[in-house]
Design a protein around this motif. Structure first.
Motif, mmCIF file in Angstrom:
data_model
loop_
_atom_site.group_PDB
_atom_site.id
_atom_site.type_symbol
_atom_site.label_atom_id
_atom_site.label_comp_id
_atom_site.label_asym_id
_atom_site.label_seq_id
_atom_site.Cartn_x
_atom_site.Cartn_y
_atom_site.Cartn_z
ATOM 1 N N ARG A 215 -3.718 -21.577 32.018
ATOM 2 C CA ARG A 215 -3.659 -21.338 30.573
ATOM 3 C C ARG A 215 -3.343 -19.867 30.279
ATOM 4 O O ARG A 215 -2.591 -19.559 29.355
ATOM 5 N N LEU A 216 -3.925 -18.975 31.066
ATOM 6 C CA LEU A 216 -3.620 -17.553 30.874
ATOM 7 C C LEU A 216 -2.129 -17.281 31.076
ATOM 8 O O LEU A 216 -1.520 -16.507 30.323
ATOM 9 N N ASP A 217 -1.542 -17.916 32.065
ATOM 10 C CA ASP A 217 -0.101 -17.741 32.284
ATOM 11 C C ASP A 217 0.695 -18.274 31.093
ATOM 12 O O ASP A 217 1.724 -17.702 30.715
ATOM 13 N N GLN A 218 0.232 -19.363 30.486
ATOM 14 C CA GLN A 218 0.896 -19.877 29.293
ATOM 15 C C GLN A 218 0.810 -18.879 28.139
ATOM 16 O O GLN A 218 1.776 -18.694 27.396
ATOM 17 N N VAL A 219 -0.337 -18.253 27.997
ATOM 18 C CA VAL A 219 -0.499 -17.256 26.929
ATOM 19 C C VAL A 219 0.420 -16.067 27.190
ATOM 20 O O VAL A 219 1.071 -15.557 26.266
ATOM 21 N N ARG A 220 0.484 -15.621 28.427
ATOM 22 C CA ARG A 220 1.390 -14.514 28.764
ATOM 23 C C ARG A 220 2.832 -14.871 28.396
ATOM 24 O O ARG A 220 3.571 -14.049 27.837
ATOM 25 N N ALA A 221 3.241 -16.113 28.719
ATOM 26 C CA ALA A 221 4.608 -16.538 28.408
ATOM 27 C C ALA A 221 4.837 -16.595 26.904
ATOM 28 O O ALA A 221 5.911 -16.217 26.412
ATOM 29 N N ALA A 222 3.827 -17.050 26.158
ATOM 30 C CA ALA A 222 3.957 -17.101 24.700
ATOM 31 C C ALA A 222 4.114 -15.698 24.117
ATOM 32 O O ALA A 222 4.938 -15.465 23.228
ATOM 33 N N LEU A 223 3.327 -14.762 24.619
ATOM 34 C CA LEU A 223 3.441 -13.381 24.145
ATOM 35 C C LEU A 223 4.818 -12.818 24.460
ATOM 36 O O LEU A 223 5.443 -12.136 23.621
ATOM 37 N N ALA A 224 5.309 -13.100 25.643
ATOM 38 C CA ALA A 224 6.633 -12.604 26.035
ATOM 39 C C ALA A 224 7.732 -13.202 25.165
ATOM 40 O O ALA A 224 8.774 -12.579 24.950
ATOM 41 N N ALA A 225 7.475 -14.410 24.639
ATOM 42 C CA ALA A 225 8.458 -15.072 23.777
ATOM 43 C C ALA A 225 8.367 -14.613 22.331
ATOM 44 O O ALA A 225 9.122 -15.094 21.481
ATOM 45 N N GLY A 226 7.439 -13.699 22.030
ATOM 46 C CA GLY A 226 7.347 -13.141 20.687
ATOM 47 C C GLY A 226 6.359 -13.818 19.773
ATOM 48 O O GLY A 226 6.341 -13.546 18.570
ATOM 49 N N ILE A 227 5.519 -14.697 20.304
ATOM 50 C CA ILE A 227 4.464 -15.299 19.477
ATOM 51 C C ILE A 227 3.538 -14.189 19.011
ATOM 52 O O ILE A 227 3.125 -13.337 19.803
ATOM 53 N N ALA A 261 -5.903 -8.060 26.688
ATOM 54 C CA ALA A 261 -5.905 -6.723 26.098
ATOM 55 C C ALA A 261 -6.812 -5.787 26.887
ATOM 56 O O ALA A 261 -6.461 -4.622 27.120
ATOM 57 N N GLN A 262 -7.964 -6.290 27.311
ATOM 58 C CA GLN A 262 -8.883 -5.469 28.093
ATOM 59 C C GLN A 262 -8.253 -5.045 29.405
ATOM 60 O O GLN A 262 -8.506 -3.951 29.912
ATOM 61 N N ARG A 263 -7.417 -5.915 29.965
ATOM 62 C CA ARG A 263 -6.730 -5.609 31.215
ATOM 63 C C ARG A 263 -5.447 -4.804 30.993
ATOM 64 O O ARG A 263 -4.706 -4.548 31.929
ATOM 65 N N ARG A 264 -5.211 -4.420 29.751
ATOM 66 C CA ARG A 264 -4.045 -3.604 29.363
ATOM 67 C C ARG A 264 -2.719 -4.307 29.681
ATOM 68 O O ARG A 264 -1.725 -3.666 30.009
ATOM 69 N N GLU A 265 -2.736 -5.641 29.571
ATOM 70 C CA GLU A 265 -1.505 -6.385 29.785
ATOM 71 C C GLU A 265 -0.651 -6.465 28.528
ATOM 72 O O GLU A 265 0.514 -6.858 28.589
ATOM 73 N N PHE A 266 -1.238 -6.121 27.407
ATOM 74 C CA PHE A 266 -0.471 -6.035 26.167
ATOM 75 C C PHE A 266 -1.282 -5.262 25.142
ATOM 76 O O PHE A 266 -2.498 -5.072 25.284
ATOM 77 N N ASP A 267 -0.595 -4.808 24.109
ATOM 78 C CA ASP A 267 -1.226 -4.083 23.006
ATOM 79 C C ASP A 267 -1.314 -5.033 21.820
ATOM 80 O O ASP A 267 -0.286 -5.363 21.220
ATOM 81 N N PRO A 268 -2.515 -5.513 21.470
ATOM 82 C CA PRO A 268 -2.605 -6.485 20.380
ATOM 83 C C PRO A 268 -2.106 -5.943 19.055
ATOM 84 O O PRO A 268 -1.588 -6.697 18.237
ATOM 85 N N GLY A 269 -2.237 -4.641 18.849
ATOM 86 C CA GLY A 269 -1.775 -4.076 17.577
ATOM 87 C C GLY A 269 -0.265 -4.027 17.461
ATOM 88 O O GLY A 269 0.293 -4.188 16.368
ATOM 89 N N ALA A 270 0.415 -3.857 18.581
ATOM 90 C CA ALA A 270 1.874 -3.705 18.540
ATOM 91 C C ALA A 270 2.566 -4.964 18.048
ATOM 92 O O ALA A 270 3.568 -4.914 17.344
ATOM 93 N N GLY A 271 2.002 -6.151 18.400
ATOM 94 C CA GLY A 271 2.650 -7.387 17.983
ATOM 95 C C GLY A 271 2.020 -8.013 16.772
ATOM 96 O O GLY A 271 2.385 -9.127 16.382
ATOM 97 N N GLY A 272 1.067 -7.327 16.166
ATOM 98 C CA GLY A 272 0.415 -7.881 14.983
ATOM 99 C C GLY A 272 -0.525 -9.031 15.293
ATOM 100 O O GLY A 272 -0.846 -9.834 14.413
#
Length: 276
Positions: A215-227, A261-272
């Motif tokens: 599921r985490l990999d699915q979330v990563r893919a969704a974020l990469a797709a601009g969700i 976000a805690q693992r610094r894999e993305f910035d939650p603020g940058a993508g809203g």
């Protein structure tokens, strides 16, 4: 592995030990499955019983529990209402039997359970096992009677399907660590808070770990797709789930986003992203 799981995560237990009784509360639903499991453990006839999770404040259910007197005490796996609403009524029916939990709010005439707590008596040896993640106060109980063992898993491992990480009280990092811990209990019957008993706690924990990582990999893919929002992530990766369950899925997605976000894999603020 990444689809909606409705089946058991391990083989069902073919029998319960003769010192274990299941009383199921009449509160079935999407989150409670067939209903909340109340477990009654009694080492031998006439010995005081141990009650795990009174369940909802349902008069008939609590009367059935109270009929199993004598009762030496009550233990709580976590503070969700479908496991704890009946605490006060049951304690009254039992004449003030002590109730213990990690959270002092659910204790009655007893101290909260801590890492140093050791419970024994009436022919049962009980070891609390801290398993935070589903909730911060989740605890499992390893119970031995002679050469037999069971582990009460609350909602950390269910009898079928998977559980939610109830963000923000729940924490995905803690949940993954708890599943790794439960993976050590090989061959031990898991008595869950909902659903049927499972033959092997370790097998179920391993399945849950693989599912959460997928599921985490699915979330990563969704974020990469601009969700860009948690509800959109839910709609994207839980499309095979009844929308009535999406609010619960949103808890888990928020927990996944907080973990990344805690693992610094993305910035939650940058993508809203709408993390609290």
């Amino acid at each position: 592995m990444t689809g909606h799981v409705t089946t058991p995560a391990a083989a069902l237990a073919d029998r319960l030990p003769d010192w274990v009784t299941l009383l199921r509360a009449p509160n079935p639903g999407p989150m409670t499955l067939e209903g909340t499991n109340t477990w009654v453990l009694r080492a031998e006839p006439g010995a005081p019983a141990l009650i795990i999770d009174p369940g909802p404040d349902d008069a008939g259910h609590l009367a059935r529990i109270a009929a199993h007197t004598p009762v030496g005490g009550v233990l709580i796996t976590h503070g969700h209402g479908d496991h704890t609403e009946g605490v006060d009524t049951l304690a009254g029916l039992l004449g003030g039997a002590p109730v213990r939990a990690v959270d002092a709010a659910y204790c009655r005439d007893a101290e909260p359970i801590t890492a140093a707590t050791r419970l024994a008596g009436h022919g049962l040896d009980i070891t609390p096992v801290a398993v935070p993640g589903h909730t911060a106060d989740s605890v499992a109980y390893l119970v031995r009677r002679g050469d037999e063992q069971v582990i009460l898993t609350g909602d950390t491992i269910l009898g079928r399907g998977t559980t939610v990480v109830a963000y923000p009280d729940g924490n995905l990092g803690a949940y993954l660590e708890s599943l790794e811990l439960l993976g050590a209990y090989q061959g031990i019957t898991a008595l869950p808070g909902h659903g049927p008993a499972l033959a092997d706690c370790a097998v179920a924990a391993g399945f849950y770990l693989a599912h959460r990582r997928a599921r985490l990999d699915q979330v990563r893919a969704a974020l990469a797709a601009g969700i860009s929002t948690a509800p959109e992530v839910v709609a994207h990766i839980y499309a095979d789930v009844d929308p009535s369950l999406w609010p619960a899925a949103t808890w888990s997605v928020r927990a996944q986003l907080a973990y990344l976000a805690q693992r610094r894999e993305f910035d939650p603020g940058a993508g809203g992203l709408d993390l609290p």
